[in-house]
Design a protein around this motif. Sequence first.
Motif, PDB file in Angstrom:
ATOM      1  N   ARG A 100     -11.252   7.662  -9.098  1.00 34.90           N
ATOM      2  CA  ARG A 100     -10.019   7.248  -9.808  1.00 34.90           C
ATOM      3  C   ARG A 100      -8.892   6.971  -8.831  1.00 34.90           C
ATOM      4  NH1 ARG A 100     -10.186  11.567 -14.595  1.00 34.90           N
ATOM      5  NH2 ARG A 100     -11.844  10.589 -15.792  1.00 34.90           N
ATOM      6  N   ARG A 101      -8.779   7.797  -7.806  1.00 37.26           N
ATOM      7  CA  ARG A 101      -7.703   7.606  -6.834  1.00 37.26           C
ATOM      8  C   ARG A 101      -7.976   6.443  -5.891  1.00 37.26           C
ATOM      9  NH1 ARG A 101      -6.203  13.016  -3.928  1.00 37.26           N
ATOM     10  NH2 ARG A 101      -8.378  12.872  -3.382  1.00 37.26           N
ATOM     11  N   LEU A 102      -9.193   5.966  -5.844  1.00 37.50           N
ATOM     12  CA  LEU A 102      -9.560   4.897  -4.917  1.00 37.50           C
ATOM     13  C   LEU A 102      -9.518   3.509  -5.535  1.00 37.50           C
ATOM     14  CD1 LEU A 102     -12.518   6.593  -3.032  1.00 37.50           C
ATOM     15  CD2 LEU A 102     -10.179   6.267  -2.243  1.00 37.50           C
ATOM     16  N   LYS A 103      -9.097   3.401  -6.773  1.00 37.71           N
ATOM     17  CA  LYS A 103      -9.001   2.079  -7.408  1.00 37.71           C
ATOM     18  C   LYS A 103      -7.917   1.280  -6.685  1.00 37.71           C
ATOM     19  CE  LYS A 103     -11.217   3.025 -11.509  1.00 37.71           C
ATOM     20  NZ  LYS A 103     -12.376   2.411 -11.886  1.00 37.71           N
ATOM     21  N   LEU A 104      -8.322   0.137  -6.190  1.00 34.53           N
ATOM     22  CA  LEU A 104      -7.405  -0.707  -5.439  1.00 34.53           C
ATOM     23  C   LEU A 104      -7.285  -2.068  -6.101  1.00 34.53           C
ATOM     24  CD1 LEU A 104      -8.698  -0.060  -1.803  1.00 34.53           C
ATOM     25  CD2 LEU A 104      -6.656   0.894  -2.856  1.00 34.53           C
ATOM     26  N   PRO A 105      -6.124  -2.699  -5.966  1.00 36.70           N
ATOM     27  CA  PRO A 105      -6.002  -4.080  -6.433  1.00 36.70           C
ATOM     28  C   PRO A 105      -6.936  -4.971  -5.602  1.00 36.70           C
ATOM     29  CG  PRO A 105      -3.880  -3.236  -5.636  1.00 36.70           C
ATOM     30  CD  PRO A 105      -4.892  -2.180  -5.422  1.00 36.70           C
ATOM     31  N   PRO A 106      -7.368  -6.079  -6.164  1.00 39.93           N
ATOM     32  CA  PRO A 106      -8.314  -6.961  -5.456  1.00 39.93           C
ATOM     33  C   PRO A 106      -7.852  -7.359  -4.053  1.00 39.93           C
ATOM     34  CG  PRO A 106      -8.107  -7.652  -7.731  1.00 39.93           C
ATOM     35  CD  PRO A 106      -7.093  -6.561  -7.510  1.00 39.93           C
ATOM     36  N   VAL A 107      -6.564  -7.615  -3.884  1.00 40.94           N
ATOM     37  CA  VAL A 107      -6.082  -8.027  -2.561  1.00 40.94           C
ATOM     38  C   VAL A 107      -6.300  -6.912  -1.536  1.00 40.94           C
ATOM     39  CG1 VAL A 107      -3.661  -7.315  -2.879  1.00 40.94           C
ATOM     40  CG2 VAL A 107      -4.221  -9.207  -1.334  1.00 40.94           C
ATOM     41  N   ARG A 108      -6.131  -5.666  -1.933  1.00 41.46           N
ATOM     42  CA  ARG A 108      -6.362  -4.531  -1.024  1.00 41.46           C
ATOM     43  C   ARG A 108      -7.847  -4.390  -0.701  1.00 41.46           C
ATOM     44  NH1 ARG A 108      -1.747  -3.901   1.323  1.00 41.46           N
ATOM     45  NH2 ARG A 108      -0.118  -3.061   0.010  1.00 41.46           N
ATOM     46  N   CYS A 109      -8.705  -4.681  -1.663  1.00 37.02           N
ATOM     47  CA  CYS A 109     -10.155  -4.632  -1.415  1.00 37.02           C
ATOM     48  C   CYS A 109     -10.543  -5.682  -0.381  1.00 37.02           C
ATOM     49  CB  CYS A 109     -10.928  -4.843  -2.707  1.00 37.02           C
ATOM     50  SG  CYS A 109     -10.828  -3.452  -3.844  1.00 37.02           S
ATOM     51  N   VAL A 110      -9.986  -6.874  -0.507  1.00 36.42           N
ATOM     52  CA  VAL A 110     -10.261  -7.938   0.458  1.00 36.42           C
ATOM     53  C   VAL A 110      -9.751  -7.531   1.838  1.00 36.42           C
ATOM     54  CG1 VAL A 110      -9.710 -10.329   1.100  1.00 36.42           C
ATOM     55  CG2 VAL A 110     -10.336  -9.766  -1.260  1.00 36.42           C
ATOM     56  N   GLN A 111      -8.546  -6.960   1.891  1.00 35.68           N
ATOM     57  CA  GLN A 111      -8.003  -6.505   3.165  1.00 35.68           C
ATOM     58  C   GLN A 111      -8.900  -5.430   3.789  1.00 35.68           C
ATOM     59  OE1 GLN A 111      -4.096  -5.350   1.829  1.00 35.68           O
ATOM     60  NE2 GLN A 111      -3.182  -7.295   2.468  1.00 35.68           N
ATOM     61  N   ALA A 112      -9.372  -4.505   2.973  1.00 31.74           N
ATOM     62  CA  ALA A 112     -10.257  -3.452   3.480  1.00 31.74           C
ATOM     63  C   ALA A 112     -11.557  -4.045   4.014  1.00 31.74           C
ATOM     64  CB  ALA A 112     -10.540  -2.431   2.380  1.00 31.74           C
ATOM     65  N   LEU A 113     -12.103  -5.017   3.322  1.00 33.13           N
ATOM     66  CA  LEU A 113     -13.323  -5.675   3.790  1.00 33.13           C
ATOM     67  C   LEU A 113     -13.092  -6.412   5.105  1.00 33.13           C
ATOM     68  CD1 LEU A 113     -14.805  -7.017   0.444  1.00 33.13           C
ATOM     69  CD2 LEU A 113     -15.748  -5.221   1.910  1.00 33.13           C
ATOM     70  N   LEU A 114     -11.954  -7.066   5.246  1.00 33.23           N
ATOM     71  CA  LEU A 114     -11.638  -7.765   6.495  1.00 33.23           C
ATOM     72  C   LEU A 114     -11.476  -6.777   7.650  1.00 33.23           C
ATOM     73  CD1 LEU A 114      -9.187 -10.533   5.224  1.00 33.23           C
ATOM     74  CD2 LEU A 114     -11.538 -10.824   6.059  1.00 33.23           C
ATOM     75  N   ILE A 115     -10.839  -5.655   7.380  1.00 35.40           N
ATOM     76  CA  ILE A 115     -10.679  -4.637   8.413  1.00 35.40           C
ATOM     77  C   ILE A 115     -12.047  -4.083   8.825  1.00 35.40           C
ATOM     78  CG2 ILE A 115      -9.804  -2.301   8.857  1.00 35.40           C
ATOM     79  CD1 ILE A 115      -7.345  -3.164   7.118  1.00 35.40           C
ATOM     80  N   GLY A 116     -12.890  -3.827   7.853  1.00 32.20           N
ATOM     81  CA  GLY A 116     -14.243  -3.353   8.151  1.00 32.20           C
ATOM     82  C   GLY A 116     -15.041  -4.374   8.943  1.00 32.20           C
ATOM     83  N   ALA A 117     -14.892  -5.643   8.602  1.00 33.89           N
ATOM     84  CA  ALA A 117     -15.585  -6.701   9.347  1.00 33.89           C
ATOM     85  C   ALA A 117     -15.054  -6.776  10.776  1.00 33.89           C
ATOM     86  CB  ALA A 117     -15.410  -8.047   8.640  1.00 33.89           C
ATOM     87  N   GLY A 118     -13.756  -6.600  10.946  1.00 32.66           N
ATOM     88  CA  GLY A 118     -13.178  -6.581  12.290  1.00 32.66           C
ATOM     89  C   GLY A 118     -13.704  -5.419  13.115  1.00 32.66           C
TER      90      GLY A 118
END
Length: 182
Positions: A100-118
Motif C-alpha cells: 500500500r505504501r509503495l503505490k506510485l504514480p505512473p511517472v514515478r514508476c517510469v523514473q524508477a525503471l530508468l534509474i534501475g536501467a542506469g
Amino acid sequence: MSAVTGVALSVLCGVLVLGDRPGALAWLGIAVTVPALWFVSGGAAGAGKGAADGLLASAGVAVQYLALGQAGPGSGLRPVAAGRVAAVLVLLPDAARHARRLKLPPVRCVQALLIGAGAALGLVLYLLAAQRQLLAVAVVLASLYPALPVILGVALLHERISRSQAMGLLGAGVATVLLTLG
C-alpha cells in the motif's frame, strides 16, 4: 560511508585474495580515491548516523563487485542479470508486505525503471572493465560514482558545492588520471 568502505574491502580482497598487483601510480590513485570519495559525499556531516547501514551496504557493494569481477568473458551479461534478479527476489517479500505504501504514480514508476536501467548499465560497464584490467583498479574507478550526482547538480541545477566537495571532485579527477596511467 558505503562507497569508501566498499572500495577498501574490494581492493583488499583483490590484492590479498585474488593476487592483484597494482603498479605505483595505481596505488597512488587508490590512496587518493578514499578521501576524495569521503569529501565529495559530504562525509563529515552526520558521519555517525546510519553507520551500521552504511557498513552493511558497503559489504553488499564489495560482494557484488567481487562476484562480477570473477565472471569470465564467456559469461556475457548473465552475471549482471543474475544479480538484478537476486536483488528483486531479496526485496520482493518486504515490498509485498508494504504494498500500500509503495503505490506510485505512473511517472514515478517510469523514473524508477530508468534509474534501475542506469544502474544495470553501470554494472555491465564495470563487468567489462573488470574483465580487461585488475579488479582493484576497475572497482576503484567504478566507485567514483558519487562524484557524478555532484557534477550533475552543479552543471544542470546550478547547485553550490562546499569546499570539501570541491576538494573531493578534484581528488576524484586526479585519482582517475592516476588509475588510468597506472
